[in-house]
Design an enzyme around this catalytic site. Structure first.
Site, mmCIF file in Angstrom:
data_model
loop_
_atom_site.group_PDB
_atom_site.id
_atom_site.type_symbol
_atom_site.label_atom_id
_atom_site.label_comp_id
_atom_site.label_asym_id
_atom_site.label_seq_id
_atom_site.Cartn_x
_atom_site.Cartn_y
_atom_site.Cartn_z
ATOM 1 N N GLU A 11 35.119 32.390 22.223
ATOM 2 C CA GLU A 11 36.170 31.519 21.670
ATOM 3 C C GLU A 11 37.416 31.776 22.501
ATOM 4 O OE1 GLU A 11 39.404 30.568 20.072
ATOM 5 O OE2 GLU A 11 38.902 31.810 18.328
ATOM 6 N N VAL A 13 39.538 35.558 31.161
ATOM 7 C CA VAL A 13 38.719 36.739 30.876
ATOM 8 C C VAL A 13 37.366 36.317 30.316
ATOM 9 C CG1 VAL A 13 38.572 38.863 29.525
ATOM 10 C CG2 VAL A 13 40.751 38.179 30.536
ATOM 11 N N GLY A 14 37.349 35.211 29.559
ATOM 12 C CA GLY A 14 36.087 34.717 29.000
ATOM 13 C C GLY A 14 35.064 34.401 30.077
ATOM 14 N N CYS A 32 45.234 30.340 19.307
ATOM 15 C CA CYS A 32 44.353 29.546 20.165
ATOM 16 C C CYS A 32 44.349 28.074 19.778
ATOM 17 C CB CYS A 32 42.934 30.103 20.120
ATOM 18 S SG CYS A 32 42.257 30.284 18.454
ATOM 19 N N GLY A 66 39.569 35.354 23.307
ATOM 20 C CA GLY A 66 40.660 35.662 24.222
ATOM 21 C C GLY A 66 40.846 34.543 25.230
ATOM 22 N N SER A 67 41.414 34.866 26.354
ATOM 23 C CA SER A 67 41.753 33.854 27.351
ATOM 24 C C SER A 67 40.504 33.330 28.046
ATOM 25 C CB SER A 67 42.702 34.444 28.393
ATOM 26 O OG SER A 67 42.012 35.372 29.215
ATOM 27 N N THR A 68 40.604 32.109 28.540
ATOM 28 C CA THR A 68 39.501 31.527 29.297
ATOM 29 C C THR A 68 39.259 32.305 30.585
ATOM 30 O OG1 THR A 68 39.904 29.342 28.352
ATOM 31 C CG2 THR A 68 38.715 29.412 30.436
#
Length: 483
Positions: free
Chosen positions: A252, A234-235, A286, A230-232
C-alpha cells in the site's frame, strides 16, 4: 523524559546485541523523543527464529482463543490512549487528537480481525472423479513480516499485524525509524492481552541500517508473507526483493488522490470534504486529497469558500489547540516551500497560506495549477494543495487519471448515476461519491492500483492475503487407474 525502547523477541525485552541505540528527534521541539534499540542482522535473525518456533502452536490455536486475545488487546489499547497520543506527538509532530483517533481506529482493526477468526472458510468443489471429495481450504501461511510507516502510526502499525495474527500466523513488525516507541507499544498491548511468546516480535533499527535489515528479513525462507505501507519508491524495492525470493507481498504505497467537483456539485459539501481530505494530519496521509479538480462553472465559488476555510485553520505547536501541527521533519516542510515557489513562478495564484515556521506549514492553496508545475504530479505529502480547473467531465477524468498513482479518489455531483459513471472511469482502488478521499473502515477492502501498489487490507479480503489456499481431496483408495 526520554524513553528507551527495547526490541521484543520471543516475549522478552532485549537491547540490541551490539548495545547500539539511536535517537528519534521530536520534529517540533528538536528534543530527543525516544531512544530505541538499533537492531543488527543477528537480532533480525533471532526474531525470525522466535516467530518460526512459535508458529506451529499458534497456527493450531482455536479461533475462539485468537479472538479473545485480539479483543482484549483492543481494550488494552484504548486504555492507553493518552500514552499513545503523547508518543505520537513527540515522535511525529502530529496533534493529540490525531493520535487519539489512531488509537480508536486501530482498536477497531483488532476487533474486526478478531471477528475474522471464524471466517477463514473454504469450500467443497465438485469433482469429475467418482467418489472423490475435493475441498479448497485456507490455512495460516507462516511467519509474516509487517513494515509500517509513521504517518498514521497506531493505525498502520496495527494493520500490519492484526489480520496475520487472526489467521494464525506469527509476525515480525519492523517498526518505523520515525516512531519506534509508538509501534513498540502496539505490540505491548498484544503481549499484555496474553499473546504467547514469539507470536509477535518487534525490530527497531537505526535509519542507516534499514536496507540491510529489510533485505535480511525478506530473504529468509521462513518468512512467507510481506506487507509494506509506505512510499512508492521504497515499495518498488520491497516488491523486487519479494519477487526475487518468490514471496507474496501486499503493498500500500503513495497516492495523488483527486477530488473531482462537477458542475452540479453541492459546493459546501465539496468544500468541507476537500478541507478535511487535504489538511488532516497536515496532508501526510496516503489518501490525502492531492488534486482538487474543479469544473470551471463552479470553480470561483469553490475556491473562494475553500480559501476562507483554509485560512481559518490554526497551525502551530501540536501540543496546543491547532488543526495543523508539525510535519514529520523540517526537510519535509521545506519541500512545501519549493512546491509553492515553483507553482507561483509558473503562474499559479497563492490564495491561502504559504507561510512556514520550522516544521509547521500553514494550510496552503494554489489556484490555476497546470501540468508543468511540480505540484501537479508530485505527491506533496503535506498541506500544499493545487486547484486544477477543467471545462468538462471528460477533462476532469483525464486529469484524475494523469498520474502514476491510483489509491483513493472522490467525485462530487448531485446526480448519483452520473457520479457512479465517473467513479467507474477513475483508475483507483477506492472512490468516494460525495465524501472525502480520506476515509477508512476496518472491514473494507483497502488498497490501490498502478503505482499505489497491490493487494487489499481489511475484512475478508485480508484473509486471502495472509493464508494459503490449498486443494485437499478425500478419495477412494480402490479407484481405477489406467495402468
Amino acid at each position: 523524559m526520554t524513553t528507551t525502547i527495547p526490541l521484543l523477541i520471543n516475549g522478552s525485552e532485549r537491547a540490541a546485541e551490539s548495545g547500539r541505540t539511536y535517537d528519534r528527534i521530536n520534529p517540533y521541539t528538536g528534543d530527543v523523543a525516544t531512544t530505541a534499540a538499533a537492531a543488527s542482522l543477528g537480532d533480525a535473525r533471532r526474531a525470525i527464529e522466535a516467530a518460526a518456533t512459535a508458529f506451529p502452536a499458534w497456527s493450531k490455536t482455536g479461533p475462539g482463543e485468537r479472538r479473545k486475545i485480539l479483543l482484549k488487546a483492543a481494550d488494552i489499547m484504548e486504555s492507553k490512549v493518552e500514552e499513545f497520543s503523547e508518543l505520537v506527538t513527540a515522535e511525529t509532530g502530529a496533534t493529540g487528537p490525531w493520535g487519539a483517533f489512531n488509537v480508536m481506529f486501530a482498536a477497531s482493526i483488532l476487533r474486526e480481525s478478531a471477528a475474522m477468526t471464524t471466517q477463514i472458510s473454504g469450500e467443497v468443489i465438485p469433482s469429475d472423479k467418482p467418489g472423490s471429495l475435493s475441498m479448497g481450504m485456507r490455512q495460516a501461511a507462516g511467519v509474516c513480516l509487517g513494515i509500517a510507516p509513521w504517518n498514521a502510526p497506531v493505525i498502520l502499525g496495527t494493520r500490519a499485524i492484526a489480520m496475520p495474527l487472526a489467521c494464525g500466523n506469527t509476525v515480525i513488525l519492523k517498526a518505523s525509524e520515525q516512531c519506534p516507541g509508538t509501534h513498540r507499544l502496539i505490540a505491548q498491548c498484544l503481549v499484555d492481552a496474553g499473546l504467547p511468546a514469539g507470536v509477535i516480535n518487534v525490530i527497531t533499527n537505526a535509519p542507516e541500517d534499514a536496507p540491510g535489515i529489510v533485505e535480511h528479513l525478506i530473504s529468509d525462507e521462513r518468512v512467507r508473507r510481506v506487507n509494506f505501507t509506505g512510499s512508492t519508491k521504497v515499495g518498488r524495492i520491497i516488491a523486487e526483493l519479494c519477487g526475487r525470493h518468490l514471496k507474496p507481498a501486499l503493498l500500500e504505497l503513495g497516492g495523488k488522490a483527486p477530488l473531482i467537483v462537477l458542475d452540479d456539485a453541492d459546493i459546501d459539501g465539496a468544500v468541507n470534504a476537500a478541507a478535511f481530505g487535504a489538511f488532516a494530519n497536515m496532508g501526510q496521509i496516503c489518501m490525502s486529497t492531492e488534486r482538487l479538480i474543479v469544473h470551471e462553472a463552479v470553480a470561483d465559488e469553490f475556491v473562494a469558500k475553500l480559501t476562507a476555510k483554509a485560512r481559518s485553520l490554526p497551525a502551530g505547536d501540536p501540543r496546543g489547540h491547532v488543526v495543523l501541527g508539525s510535519m514529520i521533519s523540517a526537510q519535509a516542510a521545506a519541500k512545501m516551500d519549493e512546491l509553492t515557489a515553483d507553482a507561483i513562478s509558473k503562474g499559479a495564484k497563492l490564495v491561502a497560506g504559504g507561510k512556514r515556521e520550522g516544521s509547521v506549514v500553514e494550510a496552503t492553496l494554489l489556484d490555476g495549477v497546470t501540468p508543468d508545475m511540480r505540484l501537479y504530479s508530485e505527491e506533496s505529502f503535506g498541506p500544499v494543495k493545487p486547484v486544477i480547473r477543467v471545462s468538462s467531465e471528460d477533462e476532469a477524468i483525464r486529469i484524475a487519471n494523469d498520474t502514476e498513482y491510483g489509491l483513493s479518489s472522490a467525485v462530487f455531483s448531485r446526480d448519483i448515476k452520473r457520479a457512479l459513471s465517473v467513479a467507474g472511469r477513475i483508475e483507483s482502488g477506492i472512490c468516494h461519491i460525495n465524501g472525502p478521499t480520506v476515509s477508512d473502515e476496518a472491514q473494507m477492502p483497502f488498497g490501490g492500483v498502478k503505482g499505489s501498489g497491490y493487494g487489499r487490507f481489511g475484512g475478508k479480503s485480508g484473509i486471502a492475503e495472509f493464508t494459503e489456499l490449498r486443494w485437499i481431496t478425500i478419495e477412494d483408495p480402490n479407484q481405477h487407474y489406467p495402468f
